[in-house]
Enzyme design. Structure first.
Site, PDB file in Angstrom:
ATOM      1  NE  ARG A   1      -1.225  -1.245  11.132  1.00 41.42           N
ATOM      2  CZ  ARG A   1      -1.507  -0.886   9.874  1.00 41.42           C
ATOM      3  NH1 ARG A   1      -0.629  -1.062   8.914  1.00 41.42           N
ATOM      4  NH2 ARG A   1      -2.680  -0.355   9.587  1.00 41.42           N
TER       5      ARG A   1
ATOM      6  NE  ARG B   1      -2.623   0.783   3.635  1.00 39.03           N
ATOM      7  CZ  ARG B   1      -3.480   0.564   4.618  1.00 39.03           C
ATOM      8  NH1 ARG B   1      -4.746   0.336   4.350  1.00 39.03           N
ATOM      9  NH2 ARG B   1      -3.079   0.557   5.860  1.00 39.03           N
TER      10      ARG B   1
END
Ligand SMILES: [Zn+2]
Length: 220
Positions: free
Chosen positions: A178, A134
């Site tokens: 995460r 990303r």
């Protein structure tokens, strides 16, 4: 093409990092004049502006950790009272913990209660590839992907010629952390919202246009 739709929804977009919540929230918000409230974007703005909140938040974000509940909760409460968020909003990136979800429920007036919580289901193996590829535009905020949604020129936004950056929390060393935080702290929200009978699920491991159309239907 932007389709004009009218939504009176007050939604939470819930799902793991990389599930596509932010991309879809931006698109729905632009098409339906729904306020897009992204706690991640708000925090990154604070960081970029070098505010005390931003400096404190940066240390947590760089380590792939969650910013403490009380900081996020007061930031969201203030944002949700702004005039553009009166009729409809999408919360993206909040709540991420049970205490945040409970605080949200306590603070919303009855006539402005949550209408939908939409869970973006994506298998974990697919998430890692999505996150590591990303890139986001430093100027207009558009989100791209080196494989799935490449720009015409590498590192340059198609929309505004801005420079593309990789978020520090999308770097490989932060991704595993995460996902681990998501599993332990955010995944329990599914049961919470299922009990409150507001949870809907969308299979988000499909092309973005297909997911978008289904979201509009779910949010009617
Ligand atoms: Zn751009």
């Amino acid at each position: 093409m932007v389709m004009a739709v009218s939504l009176q929804a007050r939604c939470v977009f819930l799902g793991a990092p990389g599930a596509g919540k932010g991309t879809q929230a931006k698109r729905v918000a632009a098409a339906a004049s729904v306020a897009h409230i992204s706690t991640g974007d708000m925090l990154r703005q604070e960081v970029a502006a070098g505010t005390p909140l931003g400096r404190a938040a940066k240390e947590f974000m760089d380590a792939g950790k969650l910013v403490p509940d009380e900081v996020i909760i007061s930031m969201v409460q203030e944002r949700i009272r702004q005039p553009d968020a009166r009729a409809a909003w999408i919360l993206d990136g909040f709540p991420r913990t049970l205490p945040q979800a409970e605080a949200l429920d306590r603070n919303l007036p009855r006539e402005a209660a949550l209408t939908h919580v939409i869970y973006f289901a994506v298998p974990e193996a697919a998430l890692v590839g999505r996150l590591s590829g990303r890139r986001s535009c430093s100027r207009c905020g558009a989100i791209w992907h080196v494989e799935h949604q490449p720009t015409r020129r590498e590192g340059i936004c198609d929309r505004c010629d801005g420079e593309l950056l990789q978020r520090s929390d999308d770097r490989p060393e932060a991704i595993g952390k995460r996902l681990e935080v998501y599993r332990s702290q955010t995944a329990p929200l599914l049961a919470y919202y299922r009990d409150h009978q507001v949870l809907r699920e969308v299979d988000a491991n499909r092309p973005p246009d297909v997911v978008y159309q289904e979201l509009l239907k779910l949010m009617q």
